[in-house]
Design a protein around this motif. Structure first.
Motif, mmCIF file in Angstrom:
data_model
loop_
_atom_site.group_PDB
_atom_site.id
_atom_site.type_symbol
_atom_site.label_atom_id
_atom_site.label_comp_id
_atom_site.label_asym_id
_atom_site.label_seq_id
_atom_site.Cartn_x
_atom_site.Cartn_y
_atom_site.Cartn_z
ATOM 1 N N LEU A 72 0.807 -1.220 0.000
ATOM 2 C CA LEU A 72 0.000 0.000 0.000
ATOM 3 C C LEU A 72 0.842 1.273 0.000
ATOM 4 C CD1 LEU A 72 -2.718 -1.075 2.621
ATOM 5 C CD2 LEU A 72 -2.871 -1.187 0.130
ATOM 6 N N ASN A 73 2.073 1.221 0.461
ATOM 7 C CA ASN A 73 2.882 2.436 0.619
ATOM 8 C C ASN A 73 4.305 2.262 0.083
ATOM 9 O OD1 ASN A 73 3.576 0.576 2.592
ATOM 10 N ND2 ASN A 73 4.007 2.143 4.145
ATOM 11 N N PRO A 74 4.473 2.018 -1.220
ATOM 12 C CA PRO A 74 5.813 1.754 -1.750
ATOM 13 C C PRO A 74 6.777 2.931 -1.566
ATOM 14 C CG PRO A 74 4.233 2.119 -3.520
ATOM 15 C CD PRO A 74 3.441 1.982 -2.273
ATOM 16 N N LEU A 138 11.252 -8.554 -7.726
ATOM 17 C CA LEU A 138 12.270 -9.535 -7.360
ATOM 18 C C LEU A 138 13.547 -9.359 -8.162
ATOM 19 C CD1 LEU A 138 9.627 -10.875 -6.193
ATOM 20 C CD2 LEU A 138 10.753 -13.070 -6.591
ATOM 21 N N LEU A 139 13.420 -8.900 -9.410
ATOM 22 C CA LEU A 139 14.593 -8.738 -10.260
ATOM 23 C C LEU A 139 15.453 -7.552 -9.825
ATOM 24 C CD1 LEU A 139 13.032 -9.474 -13.754
ATOM 25 C CD2 LEU A 139 14.469 -10.966 -12.361
ATOM 26 N N VAL A 140 14.880 -6.649 -9.049
ATOM 27 C CA VAL A 140 15.649 -5.511 -8.553
ATOM 28 C C VAL A 140 16.048 -5.721 -7.104
ATOM 29 C CG1 VAL A 140 15.574 -3.037 -8.022
ATOM 30 C CG2 VAL A 140 14.666 -3.872 -10.195
ATOM 31 N N LEU A 141 15.060 -5.846 -6.238
ATOM 32 C CA LEU A 141 15.351 -5.968 -4.809
ATOM 33 C C LEU A 141 16.002 -7.317 -4.495
ATOM 34 C CD1 LEU A 141 12.171 -4.302 -3.261
ATOM 35 C CD2 LEU A 141 14.407 -3.306 -3.750
ATOM 36 N N GLY A 142 15.579 -8.360 -5.186
ATOM 37 C CA GLY A 142 16.219 -9.655 -4.982
ATOM 38 C C GLY A 142 17.643 -9.665 -5.478
ATOM 39 N N LYS A 166 14.335 0.942 -17.026
ATOM 40 C CA LYS A 166 13.184 1.497 -16.303
ATOM 41 C C LYS A 166 12.666 0.534 -15.235
ATOM 42 C CE LYS A 166 11.775 4.341 -20.225
ATOM 43 N NZ LYS A 166 10.696 4.707 -21.189
ATOM 44 N N GLN A 167 13.592 -0.101 -14.548
ATOM 45 C CA GLN A 167 13.252 -1.020 -13.475
ATOM 46 C C GLN A 167 13.199 -0.266 -12.151
ATOM 47 O OE1 GLN A 167 12.583 -4.404 -13.659
ATOM 48 N NE2 GLN A 167 12.668 -4.223 -15.900
ATOM 49 N N LYS A 168 12.108 -0.475 -11.404
ATOM 50 C CA LYS A 168 11.943 0.172 -10.111
ATOM 51 C C LYS A 168 11.868 -0.884 -9.004
ATOM 52 C CE LYS A 168 9.540 4.178 -12.039
ATOM 53 N NZ LYS A 168 8.337 5.034 -11.990
ATOM 54 N N ALA A 169 11.872 -0.414 -7.775
ATOM 55 C CA ALA A 169 11.863 -1.334 -6.631
ATOM 56 C C ALA A 169 10.549 -2.103 -6.522
ATOM 57 C CB ALA A 169 12.130 -0.558 -5.342
ATOM 58 N N SER A 368 20.901 2.338 -6.425
ATOM 59 C CA SER A 368 20.030 3.436 -6.003
ATOM 60 C C SER A 368 18.563 3.051 -5.899
ATOM 61 C CB SER A 368 20.185 4.606 -6.988
ATOM 62 O OG SER A 368 19.781 4.204 -8.292
ATOM 63 N N GLN A 369 18.163 2.042 -6.650
ATOM 64 C CA GLN A 369 16.748 1.635 -6.621
ATOM 65 C C GLN A 369 16.309 1.152 -5.243
ATOM 66 O OE1 GLN A 369 18.870 0.897 -9.050
ATOM 67 N NE2 GLN A 369 17.924 1.919 -10.819
ATOM 68 N N THR A 370 17.251 0.792 -4.392
ATOM 69 C CA THR A 370 16.873 0.298 -3.061
ATOM 70 C C THR A 370 16.609 1.431 -2.073
ATOM 71 O OG1 THR A 370 19.192 0.136 -2.349
ATOM 72 C CG2 THR A 370 18.212 -1.803 -3.391
ATOM 73 N N GLY A 371 16.884 2.692 -2.461
ATOM 74 C CA GLY A 371 16.583 3.834 -1.616
ATOM 75 C C GLY A 371 17.143 3.694 -0.216
#
Length: 473
Positions: A72-74, A138-142, A166-169, A368-371
């Motif tokens: 709900l709150n990405p 999963l392809l980014v955060l994993g 253009k991959q995001k978390a 950087s995508q992991t913020g």
């Protein structure tokens, strides 16, 4: 007739009672062996037997239900705040299982290949496969967690590639895409950066693959595939089955006896230690590296992606896992897994296996995508595999394996009881007959008079008659 009738009754009662008692005693001694042999022969997996067909082409309808945890709150999660999730579903599939290349071996084992097909069931689902869900990418955060120990320049290169593609978390994908795979050019890129990182070329989905664990015990395939267990189970008998979805064997514990549609059952449930970590439960050390107790590291069988297996909503897990995610409400009634099986035959009558997949996410400095994501085990989805024996199969199964043994079980005691009563009746009649014979010997009968006479009065009677006759002459 008066003497003969009781003697015939004594003989009939005695012979019949002895026969019934003998039959009852024979059944009492032999019935357990007869039933055991019959059940063993019936449940053996051999061609042209009832249970072979039951095992080969399972007539019990299985349903595979999936519940997603919609984030709900990405943006807040990326800022380092606690994730909040909302359960969506179920999305229900009818599961068909087919065994091929069945081969029987001389050592008493059988090998086979099992194929599974899934058909979506709109009428049983709360939504469609086209519904969109917001879940961690999963392809980014994993991949970020998987690559956190490589050199900083390579991490920067990966982060740049993510941006170019253009991959995001977090991503918005349909239910069908998340489950069964979706094409993504980043998959090719990751395989270029680290060959063999992913076993597929251009498609990624959650429900794929199987590899190896870190110990022989954990790698063992114990028990069955959940279709049938050995007969004559007792509360102390282990109940183990291999779960393809869990990539391991699961051992359940006996909870209580019960009844299912008139059949006696044993109910087995998941022990508290099922997904405990190696510290709390040493036999699970082979599934480590571990985190909190109650979640099992699945990276070894999920392409090294930091996925974790647990019971839904972190049931029976470390409370810390619940404190780090909002929107979870564990319930034994809703989320506990169980198997209800007929102990004499080992046939499961009512099965519900519920498991959850979660992703470990964290901040990786040069991606950087992991913020500023805090370390958290974030639930992705949970699923249930459910199978309940149907009435037509139950009606076919009930007389052979339940009704006849039960009737014979009661019959043996009826034979013993009735035989004993007839023998008692026979003895009683014999005693009464003996008393009648004794009384008959104590009484003389005048052939000229049907009434009994006193023996001492007979001479006097004759003497009086003689005197009277002489006087008349």
């Amino acid at each position: 007739m008066t003497v003969g009738a009781p003697r015939r009754a004594v003989a009939v009662c005695g012979v019949l009672g002895a026969a019934l008692l003998a039959v009852g005693l024979v059944l009492l001694v032999a019935l357990p062996f007869i039933v055991k042999d019959q059940v063993t022969q019936t449940v053996r997996i051999q061609p042209n037997t009832f249970f072979y067909e039951l095992w080969k082409d399972i007539p019990v309808p299985f349903y595979f239900s999936v519940y997603f945890f919609n984030v709900l709150n990405p943006n807040q999660v990326l800022a380092g705040l606690k994730p909040a999730v909302e359960q969506r579903g179920p999305y229900v599939y009818r599961e068909y299982r087919e065994k091929k290349n069945i081969t029987f071996h001389e050592n008493g084992t059988v090998s086979f290949l099992e194929y599974r097909r899934f058909h979506f069931q709109p009428s049983m689902s709360n939504g469609t496969e086209e519904d969109y869900v917001l879940i961690p990418n999963l392809l980014v955060l994993g991949a970020a967690v998987m690559l956190e120990h490589i050199a900083a320049p390579l991490q920067i290169a990966v982060s740049t590639a993510f941006s170019l593609f253009k991959q995001k978390a977090f991503l918005n994908k349909t239910v069908g895409e998340v489950l069964w795979g979706y094409e993504d050019p980043i998959v090719k890129f990751l395989n270029t950066i680290k060959p063999g990182l992913l076993p597929f070329s251009d498609k990624f989905g959650i429900l794929v693959s199987l590899s190896y664990w870190r110990s022989d015990q954990c790698n063992q395939i114990n028990g069955t595939f959940g279709e049938i267990w050995p007969p004559f189970m007792t509360p102390s008998s282990p109940l183990e089955f291999y779960s393809i979805d869990a990539c391991r064997s699961l051992a359940l514990q006996y909870k209580e006896p019960g009844e299912f549609r008139g059949l006696p059952i044993y109910r087995y449930v998941a022990p508290k230690t099922l997904f405990a970590n190696g510290t709390d439960y040493p036999p699970n050390e082979g599934f480590c590296p571990c985190r909190q107790s109650g979640i099992q590291n699945m990276s070894s069988c999920q392409l090294n992606v930091p996925l974790f297996l647990s019971q839904p909503h972190f049931l029976n897990a470390d409370p810390e896992l619940l404190e780090t995610v909002d929107g979870l409400h564990p319930s034994e009634e809703k989320h506990g897994l169980f198997v209800e099986m007929h102990p004499m035959t080992g046939v499961p009558l009512n099965v519900s296996v519920k498991l959850q997949l979660s992703l470990f996410i964290k901040r990786v400095p040069f991606i950087s995508q992991t913020g500023r994501i805090k370390q958290v085990v974030l639930p992705l989805l949970w699923f249930e595999e459910r199978g309940v024996i149907q009435d037509d199969l139950l009606n076919e199964f009930y007389p052979i394996m339940v009704l006849i043994p039960t009737v014979l079980g009661y019959a043996q005691y009826c034979f013993i009881g009735l035989g004993g009563l007839l023998l008692i009746a026979s003895v009683s009649l014999w005693l009464r007959s003996k008393r009648g014979d004794v009384q008959a010997k104590d009484v003389q009968v005048d052939p000229q008079n049907s009434g009994p006479q006193d023996p001492d009065s007979a001479p006097l009677l004759k003497k009086d008659l003689s005197s009277n006759t002489h006087g008349e002459d």
